[in-house]
Design a protein around this motif. Sequence first.
Motif, short mmCIF file in Angstrom:
data_model
loop_
_atom_site.label_atom_id
_atom_site.label_comp_id
_atom_site.label_asym_id
_atom_site.label_seq_id
_atom_site.Cartn_x
_atom_site.Cartn_y
_atom_site.Cartn_z
N UNK A 1 -6.99 14.67 7.44
CA UNK A 1 -7.16 13.40 7.61
C UNK A 1 -7.42 12.61 6.25
N UNK A 2 -8.04 13.53 5.43
CA UNK A 2 -8.39 12.83 4.08
C UNK A 2 -7.05 12.63 3.28
N UNK A 3 -6.34 13.64 3.53
CA UNK A 3 -4.85 13.83 2.54
C UNK A 3 -4.00 12.49 3.08
N UNK A 4 -4.07 12.31 4.59
CA UNK A 4 -3.36 11.37 5.26
C UNK A 4 -3.82 9.98 4.67
N UNK B 1 -3.11 5.43 -0.14
CA UNK B 1 -3.53 4.71 -1.10
C UNK B 1 -2.73 5.02 -2.31
N UNK B 2 -1.49 5.86 -2.51
CA UNK B 2 -0.82 6.11 -3.49
C UNK B 2 -0.16 4.81 -4.06
N UNK B 3 -0.08 4.62 -5.30
CA UNK B 3 0.86 3.31 -5.75
C UNK B 3 2.24 3.52 -5.41
N UNK B 4 2.54 2.38 -4.99
CA UNK B 4 4.13 2.59 -4.68
C UNK B 4 4.45 2.82 -3.08
N UNK B 5 3.21 3.09 -2.42
CA UNK B 5 3.36 3.45 -0.94
C UNK B 5 2.81 2.22 -0.31
N UNK B 6 3.54 1.32 0.17
CA UNK B 6 2.94 0.20 0.71
C UNK B 6 2.27 0.44 1.95
N UNK B 7 1.04 -0.32 2.03
CA UNK B 7 0.11 -0.17 3.02
C UNK B 7 0.87 -0.62 4.63
#
Length: 53
Positions: free
Chosen positions: A32-35, A40-46
């Motif tokens: 769950x935390x990894x997901x 929140x990784x930059x470049x990964x749009x919400x």
Amino acid sequence: MITAAGPGVGVLPAGHRQSLSDAVALADTELGQLLQDDKAVPGNPPEEGPQPT
């Protein structure tokens, strides 16, 4: 294949059963935390939810 894996051949001792349960719970929490972190990784749009119309 299921028979060879051993389900139904007995009962895990309480200590082993608790260790297995603890490991599964920890894995669930960590996943769950990894997901959440992955979002929140930059470049990964919400993720966008449905927009009101």
